[in-house]
Write a protein that holds these residues in place. Sequence first.
Motif, PDB file in Angstrom:
ATOM      1  N   GLU A 141      36.158  36.866  40.418  1.00  0.00           N
ATOM      2  CA  GLU A 141      37.430  36.429  40.977  1.00  0.00           C
ATOM      3  C   GLU A 141      38.519  36.541  39.916  1.00  0.00           C
ATOM      4  O   GLU A 141      38.282  36.239  38.750  1.00  0.00           O
ATOM      5  CB  GLU A 141      37.320  34.971  41.429  1.00  0.00           C
ATOM      6  N   PRO A 142      39.721  36.970  40.306  1.00  0.00           N
ATOM      7  CA  PRO A 142      40.817  37.041  39.338  1.00  0.00           C
ATOM      8  C   PRO A 142      41.250  35.652  38.881  1.00  0.00           C
ATOM      9  O   PRO A 142      41.204  34.696  39.649  1.00  0.00           O
ATOM     10  CB  PRO A 142      41.934  37.740  40.108  1.00  0.00           C
ATOM     11  N   GLU A 172      46.875  39.927  40.738  1.00  0.00           N
ATOM     12  CA  GLU A 172      45.531  39.602  41.241  1.00  0.00           C
ATOM     13  C   GLU A 172      44.886  40.840  41.855  1.00  0.00           C
ATOM     14  O   GLU A 172      43.684  41.080  41.663  1.00  0.00           O
ATOM     15  CB  GLU A 172      45.609  38.472  42.274  1.00  0.00           C
ATOM     16  N   GLU A 173      45.664  41.622  42.569  1.00  0.00           N
ATOM     17  CA  GLU A 173      45.119  42.848  43.154  1.00  0.00           C
ATOM     18  C   GLU A 173      44.701  43.826  42.061  1.00  0.00           C
ATOM     19  O   GLU A 173      43.670  44.503  42.165  1.00  0.00           O
ATOM     20  CB  GLU A 173      46.151  43.497  44.096  1.00  0.00           C
ATOM     21  N   ARG A 176      41.426  42.627  40.617  1.00  0.00           N
ATOM     22  CA  ARG A 176      40.302  42.922  41.525  1.00  0.00           C
ATOM     23  C   ARG A 176      39.827  44.361  41.346  1.00  0.00           C
ATOM     24  O   ARG A 176      38.656  44.665  41.519  1.00  0.00           O
ATOM     25  CB  ARG A 176      40.708  42.671  42.983  1.00  0.00           C
TER      26      ARG A 176
END
Length: 372
Positions: A141-142, A172-173, A176
């Motif tokens: 998870e970020p 965050e993307e 990921r």
Amino acid sequence: MKNLPIDDFDIKSFQDDLISWFEREQRKLPWREDRDPYKIWVSEIMLQQTRVDTVIPYFRRFMEKFPTIEALADASEDEVLKAWEGLGYYSRVRNLHAAVKEVEEHYGGTVPDTPEEVSKLKGVGPYTAGAILSIAYGLPEPAVDGNVMRVLARILSIWEDIAKPSARKVFEEVVRKLISRENPSFFNQALMELGALVCTPKSPSCLLCPVREHCRAFREGTIDELPVKSKGKKQKQIRLQAAVLEDEDGRILIHKRPDKGLLANMWEFVQVEESTVLPARQVLKDYLGDVFKIEAALETEHFTEIRHVFTHLIWDIRVYHGKILNQVQETNELKCVPPDEIETFAFPVPHQKIWKAFREQAKSEKVKDIKG
DNA sequence: AATCCGGGGGC
DNA sequence: GCCCCAGGATT
């Protein structure tokens, strides 16, 4: 077009360089001694907007006092606030306390390990949820904080304004896509460690950087322009008048702040906002006069001035000394306590400064008496 | 999306 | 002084 896609970016090589650097260079920190989710959690809450060096002594004391979730859940809020005194952002520890009770009651004392459940805990936002899940449970998870945004903005040449709330989702993307599936914990920690030790806000140590060869900003000479960060507005100034008031037994009057808003549930000496209309001291006297008979000592000049700068406001406090001649009706919010017990209550720093100044002033008065 | 919420350290 | 820090809740 400055925001480039990450197609030509060698993710595997980047992960390896980053993680192997972290394995070599990571600092020894008290919350890295094991993987206890409770310790990880407490450390992440303390580290919100707070430097590692500041947190370390607080963390040690906190763990000594509240070694387990159960111990913290069983403690009183005053006790917990006192352990946090001086760290700031006190809602952090009030939320932590509530969340720990929640874990004790509904999860049998075990910190949950799913994004949905962890994120529901009070005081656990997107960053902290990701930090707990990746560091304590090894899930990919970020965990995007200020360090991560700065580091990735430079490495991938991302020109988002990182002061804007919407920026976090962009990063965050990116995480990921980049995060190591083999070691999410070290990947996330390494990004933050790099931001703290190498890829600093000002004058970063690019020549020592383990991922310099992956860094677009370094290659393109835009290190000093990234990340983009808009400035906040300046603080509002507030003038206050405070008084250290003694009753006839020499006890000091203290007041507990409301349970919401600034410095919630912290103790303080009585204070009121200065009026722009009335002359100095009149407001304080009017305010106190409703409740107390105040001796003429309050007529003397203030014995100290305290300036305290918060993130969004500035307090300028003039502090007076007075004596209360009538009996004080104590309530939950109002107490008279002996001077040697003052320090058992949790005070915000500006009022710790008041107490310090008061004692020094009292000391010099005594010297004068002896000499006179 | 803005605003509120502490305090300290580095330069 | 200014900036920033292992952010989150509230409005």
